[in-house]
Design a protein around this motif. Structure first.
Motif, PDB file in Angstrom:
ATOM      1  N   THR A  66     -19.660 -40.894  38.886  1.00  0.00           N
ATOM      2  CA  THR A  66     -19.392 -40.090  37.772  1.00  0.00           C
ATOM      3  C   THR A  66     -19.856 -38.716  38.697  1.00  0.00           C
ATOM      4  O   THR A  66     -20.963 -38.640  39.235  1.00  0.00           O
ATOM      5  N   GLY A  94     -12.953 -48.313  41.678  1.00  0.00           N
ATOM      6  CA  GLY A  94     -12.507 -47.859  40.347  1.00  0.00           C
ATOM      7  C   GLY A  94     -11.393 -47.042  39.811  1.00  0.00           C
ATOM      8  O   GLY A  94     -10.927 -46.695  38.662  1.00  0.00           O
ATOM      9  N   PRO A 105     -15.725 -47.688  36.408  1.00  0.00           N
ATOM     10  CA  PRO A 105     -15.936 -46.541  36.932  1.00  0.00           C
ATOM     11  C   PRO A 105     -17.077 -46.638  37.948  1.00  0.00           C
ATOM     12  O   PRO A 105     -18.090 -47.236  37.588  1.00  0.00           O
ATOM     13  N   GLY A 115     -15.562 -39.851  35.286  1.00  0.00           N
ATOM     14  CA  GLY A 115     -16.734 -40.710  35.434  1.00  0.00           C
ATOM     15  C   GLY A 115     -16.173 -41.823  34.201  1.00  0.00           C
ATOM     16  O   GLY A 115     -15.266 -42.303  34.002  1.00  0.00           O
ATOM     17  N   ASN A 116     -17.292 -42.271  33.516  1.00  0.00           N
ATOM     18  CA  ASN A 116     -17.293 -43.217  32.210  1.00  0.00           C
ATOM     19  C   ASN A 116     -16.212 -42.659  31.297  1.00  0.00           C
ATOM     20  O   ASN A 116     -15.696 -43.550  30.538  1.00  0.00           O
ATOM     21  N   ALA A 139     -11.401 -40.497  33.031  1.00  0.00           N
ATOM     22  CA  ALA A 139     -10.935 -41.307  34.103  1.00  0.00           C
ATOM     23  C   ALA A 139     -10.734 -40.462  35.379  1.00  0.00           C
ATOM     24  O   ALA A 139     -10.033 -39.315  34.959  1.00  0.00           O
TER      25      ALA A 139
END
Length: 387
Positions: free
Chosen positions: A249, A233, A246, A352-353, A356
């Protein structure tokens, strides 16, 4: 990814953890397939170094094998031994090569040593003289000046009439130094150097491109590519939007909320200074967890490039880090939330989502690779299985 606050995870340990990782194995598989497609006629290998970039070698290997990977690369023979039972019929390459004392592990586990020097080659040949044939990979340095035979050493080896017939590499490989900068002239120089080597070892498969190298185009793909960070990711090429999903997380629990008055300070060295009355979330994450001190919101004198530090993500908005990251704790500014909108026990996303991993890394003057491979043992992990 599903909302992390829905009843997705039944594991009480995950729900109660001070800090936790959600690892999306579907995103991992999709990322690898994307890099495999970008590799064109070449096949993509799976790079599993450093506990699969921190996410766990068993679930990562199982997922990537199911996605189609049959060639795996790890750093050490110990990693190869751990990987072997997970992918019993795959080819596992050991980047550090074979050394006196560990040769039995290669034969017992069907591992392929990567020959990085003339000394390693001499030892490998002495082992073969006693044990019989075994596959290997020849690593040639084409400009990085790290591991590998020099180009001249490799060409001399290819043309040596006394080269034993038992020396039969299954792959010739090199590694790009500057592929993340697509305009760098060293990329083309390394390509031309590698082409000269592969021509001398005609009929043997070859591999040059890492994640960034795959984006340089088909000239760099050869027979096999070796995507690493992109699969997990992370960003591979400087200055380009990251197309990868990603995978990881990271979240940490808010332990306490403090009210701080104008003019007061917080954290070691008084490194957080307040120009207004504020509310501060005390969060269970620190440099012992791989959340590096260099991402601190203040008080880190050596960092120059991004003086503002990292952000977290909480209830739909970014929240800045305050003061210094400490061993176990970090501070985040939640002043702009309404009273009672944030409570002790809530989780803040570190990356995570919504944040970044490479943005957090840049805030600390490092790269996403280091953030992922530094993930500490105190995270409780939960995996979203690939479909």
């Amino acid at each position: 990814m599903a909302n992390l606050h829905t009843p997705l995870f039944a594991d009480p340990a995950f729900e109660a953890a001070s800090n936790r990782l959600t690892i999306d194995l579907g995103a991992l598989a999709d990322n690898w397939r994307h890099m495999d497609r970008l590799s064109g006629k070449a096949r993509a290998a799976a790079v599993m170094k450093a506990n699969a970039y921190g996410i766990g070698i068993e679930p990562a290997a199982r997922t990537l094998y199911a996605a189609g990977a049959r060639d795996f690369f790890v750093a050490s023979v110990e990693e190869g031994v751990a990987l072997r039972p997970i992918v019993p019929d795959a080819r596992i390459h050991i980047l550090a090569g074979m050394w006196p004392g560990n040769e039995q592990l290669f034969f017992d586990n069907g591992l392929v040593p990567i020959i990085n020097s003339e000394e390693q080659l001499a030892f490998f040949m002495s082992v073969l003289s006693q044990r019989g044939d075994h596959p290997c990979v020849l690593h040639v340095d084409t400009g990085m000046n790290r591991l590998g035979l020099t180009r001249d050493e490799a060409l001399a080896l290819a043309g040596d009439p006394a080269r034993p017939a038992s020396f039969s590499p299954v792959l010739v490989m090199s590694h790009l130094a500057c592929a993340d900068d697509q305009a760098h002239p060293l990329n083309r120089r390394q390509l031309e150097s590698f082409r000269a080597v592969t021509a001398a070892f005609e009929g043997i498969e070859s591999s040059l491109a890492n994640s960034a190298g795959i984006h340089l185009g088909s000239d760099f793909h050869f027979d096999m590519t070796r995507p690493g960070i992109a699969t997990y990711g992370g960003e591979a090429v400087n200055g380009l939007a990251n197309p990868m999903k990603p995978v990881v997380t990271a979240e940490a629990r808010i332990l306490q909320i403090r009210r701080v008055r104008t003019g007061e300070t917080a954290s070691y060295g008084g490194s957080a200074q307040f120009a207004r009355d504020s509310r501060v979330a005390i969060v269970a994450i620190g440099y012992a967890d791989g959340y590096h001190r260099s991402v601190s919101g203040g008080g880190v004198t050596l960092r120059q490039a991004t003086p503002s530090g990292a952000y977290g993500f909480l209830h739909g908005r970014q929240v800045p880090h305050l003061g210094r990251v400490t061993m176990d704790l970090s501070l985040f500014d939640i002043t702009d939330f309404a009273d009672n909108a944030v409570r002790p026990g809530d989780y803040i996303e570190l990356f995570g989502n919504n944040v970044a991993v490479d943005d957090v890394a840049r805030a600390g003057g490092t790269i996403g690779y280091e953030m992922l491979t530094s993930l500490g043992k105190r995270y409780e992990r939960a995996y979203i299985e690939a479909e």
